[in-house]
Scaffold this motif. Structure first.
Motif, short mmCIF file in Angstrom:
data_model
loop_
_atom_site.label_atom_id
_atom_site.label_comp_id
_atom_site.label_asym_id
_atom_site.label_seq_id
_atom_site.Cartn_x
_atom_site.Cartn_y
_atom_site.Cartn_z
N ALA A 40 0.83 -1.20 0.00
CA ALA A 40 0.00 0.00 0.00
C ALA A 40 0.86 1.25 0.00
O ALA A 40 2.00 1.24 0.46
CB ALA A 40 -0.90 -0.01 1.22
N TYR A 91 0.25 5.63 0.61
CA TYR A 91 -0.67 6.68 1.03
C TYR A 91 0.09 7.98 1.07
O TYR A 91 1.19 8.05 1.62
CB TYR A 91 -1.24 6.34 2.41
N THR A 136 -0.41 12.39 1.53
CA THR A 136 -1.23 13.59 1.72
C THR A 136 -0.35 14.80 1.50
O THR A 136 0.87 14.73 1.61
CB THR A 136 -1.82 13.67 3.15
N CYS A 153 3.60 10.60 4.13
CA CYS A 153 3.78 9.55 3.14
C CYS A 153 3.95 8.23 3.87
O CYS A 153 4.76 8.13 4.78
CB CYS A 153 5.00 9.85 2.28
#
Length: 86
Positions: A7, A9, A11, A56
């Protein structure tokens, strides 16, 4: 058989700099890094984007988590410890 999940992620914010000197500097670095004589055809039509990363997270097959926040250095932690650390 369970396959571990991978995964990613991220922002943050994206901004579109309008500074022509910055654009020339980025273009020069792009050309120099690739040992080109000039930017490739169509290069001038590309949009310059500056990514301001807030957080991150990367999990590779459940082995580890890497994270970074704007005010902190990047850290790499074994899975299982990341929830408490974040």
């Amino acid at each position: 058989m369970d396959v571990p999940e991978e995964a990613f992620y991220l922002t943050g914010r994206a901004i579109f700099p309008r500074d022509r000197a910055l654009r020339r500097s980025v273009a020069a670095a792009f050309v120099a890094e690739r040992a080109l004589a000039a930017p490739p055809p169509g290069f001038g039509r590309h949009v310059l984007v500056e990514l301001l990363v807030g957080t991150c997270v990367l999990s590779r097959a459940g082995q580890y988590v890497t994270w970074a926040a704007a005010a902190e250095p990047a850290n790499e932690l074994p899975v299982g410890r990341h929830r408490a650390a974040l």
